[in-house]
Design a protein around this motif. Structure first.
Motif, PDB file in Angstrom:
ATOM      1  N   VAL A  44       0.752  -1.271   0.089  1.00  0.00           N
ATOM      2  CA  VAL A  44      -0.021   0.020   0.008  1.00  0.00           C
ATOM      3  C   VAL A  44       0.972   1.339  -0.123  1.00  0.00           C
ATOM      4  O   VAL A  44       0.378   2.361  -0.207  1.00  0.00           O
ATOM      5  N   GLY A  45       2.236   1.080   0.459  1.00  0.00           N
ATOM      6  CA  GLY A  45       2.839   2.500   0.287  1.00  0.00           C
ATOM      7  C   GLY A  45       2.377   3.541   1.079  1.00  0.00           C
ATOM      8  O   GLY A  45       1.773   3.311   2.389  1.00  0.00           O
ATOM      9  N   PHE A  49      -2.476   5.812  -4.112  1.00  0.00           N
ATOM     10  CA  PHE A  49      -3.449   5.008  -5.283  1.00  0.00           C
ATOM     11  C   PHE A  49      -4.800   4.849  -4.605  1.00  0.00           C
ATOM     12  O   PHE A  49      -5.761   4.928  -5.108  1.00  0.00           O
ATOM     13  N   GLY A  50      -4.889   3.852  -3.501  1.00  0.00           N
ATOM     14  CA  GLY A  50      -5.753   3.323  -2.807  1.00  0.00           C
ATOM     15  C   GLY A  50      -6.826   4.393  -2.539  1.00  0.00           C
ATOM     16  O   GLY A  50      -8.064   4.276  -2.644  1.00  0.00           O
ATOM     17  N   TYR A  61     -12.109  -2.065  -3.562  1.00  0.00           N
ATOM     18  CA  TYR A  61     -10.535  -1.947  -3.568  1.00  0.00           C
ATOM     19  C   TYR A  61     -10.324  -2.809  -2.270  1.00  0.00           C
ATOM     20  O   TYR A  61     -10.937  -2.542  -1.286  1.00  0.00           O
ATOM     21  N   THR A  62      -9.246  -3.653  -2.328  1.00  0.00           N
ATOM     22  CA  THR A  62      -8.655  -4.322  -1.118  1.00  0.00           C
ATOM     23  C   THR A  62      -7.148  -4.229  -1.402  1.00  0.00           C
ATOM     24  O   THR A  62      -6.557  -4.124  -2.430  1.00  0.00           O
ATOM     25  N   SER A  63      -6.544  -4.078   0.073  1.00  0.00           N
ATOM     26  CA  SER A  63      -5.200  -3.809  -0.019  1.00  0.00           C
ATOM     27  C   SER A  63      -4.467  -5.072   0.883  1.00  0.00           C
ATOM     28  O   SER A  63      -5.149  -5.373   1.626  1.00  0.00           O
ATOM     29  N   PRO A  72      -3.091  -2.383   6.273  1.00  0.00           N
ATOM     30  CA  PRO A  72      -3.959  -2.920   5.105  1.00  0.00           C
ATOM     31  C   PRO A  72      -4.981  -3.888   5.186  1.00  0.00           C
ATOM     32  O   PRO A  72      -5.412  -4.058   6.680  1.00  0.00           O
ATOM     33  N   ASP A  73      -6.080  -3.939   4.393  1.00  0.00           N
ATOM     34  CA  ASP A  73      -7.095  -4.669   4.921  1.00  0.00           C
ATOM     35  C   ASP A  73      -6.736  -6.232   5.109  1.00  0.00           C
ATOM     36  O   ASP A  73      -7.418  -6.931   5.815  1.00  0.00           O
ATOM     37  N   ILE A  74      -5.789  -6.714   4.342  1.00  0.00           N
ATOM     38  CA  ILE A  74      -5.216  -8.001   4.664  1.00  0.00           C
ATOM     39  C   ILE A  74      -3.774  -7.812   4.943  1.00  0.00           C
ATOM     40  O   ILE A  74      -3.050  -7.522   4.005  1.00  0.00           O
TER      41      ILE A  74
END
Length: 206
Positions: A44-45, A49-50, A61-63, A72-74
């Motif tokens: 994800v940095g 972007f997300g 959107y999933t990270s 992150p999501d995961i």
């Protein structure tokens, strides 16, 4: 895979230079050109972007990231099987991520990214060289922008983050292209004029 940088690595003064924003433009452009309804982003940095996808589109959107402190999501490891079923997402992307794992593990990561995608993947990786750029803009005439890359095949030394970079000894563009072509068709690959350090690859799934 262990986390290589702390969250503070992504502060604006250190990370948010002009070239990085040129790269963000191309990240968004190339993914959106795929017309996805769902995206998985690996790494994800600083979340530019997300954040754009979540706040300015209706795309799901999933990270996915190894760094828990980036929320992150995961949380997971790209060097291991991704915890998703086949063709879960339209597009899977990874921007400046693959160089953070040994090149010998890159094919496995790409295989997994392609497996969980429906349409394909979009990735970017560092490309070391000495660029020469020429930009000419005359009123009423279309802008002319030309860039040349002067090869300088030096040995790569692991710096705590990058295990490899294109343009260095043993890591040619052709080597990465050959690997990618095992899993789909290369729709395009390019280095943005405005930031010659990032090389983008768009792969359409077979």
């Amino acid at each position: 895979m262990t986390t290589q940088v702390e969250k503070e690595h992504y502060n604006f003064e250190k990370y948010g230079h002009v070239g990085r924003w040129v790269s963000y433009h191309h990240q968004l452009k190339e993914v959106l050109l795929c017309n996805p309804s769902s995206i998985l982003e690996i790494g994800v940095g600083d979340k530019v972007f997300g954040s754009y996808i979540k706040n300015n589109t209706t795309i799901s959107y999933t990270s996915f990231d190894t760094a828990e402190d980036l929320h992150p999501d995961i949380v997971g490891d790209i060097t291991k099987p991704l915890p998703f079923g086949d063709t879960t997402f339209d597009v899977v992307c990874a921007f400046e991520v693959l160089e953070h794992i040994p090149f010998e593990q890159v094919e496995g990561a790409i295989r997994e990214m392609v497996r969980v995608s429906k349409k394909g993947i979009v990735v970017s990786v560092p490309h070391f060289s000495h660029p020469l750029k020429f930009l000419l803009k005359i009123p009423l005439v279309k802008e002319i922008a030309v860039a040349f890359r002067i090869p300088h095949p030096k040995e790569h030394t692991f710096n705590g983050e990058h295990y490899w970079e294109l343009g260095k000894k043993g890591y040619s563009v052709e080597r990465l292209l050959t690997l990618l072509k095992k899993y789909g068709a290369i729709k395009k690959h390019f280095v943005p004029f405005g930031y010659q350090y990032h090389h983008f690859f768009v792969l359409e799934k077979k």
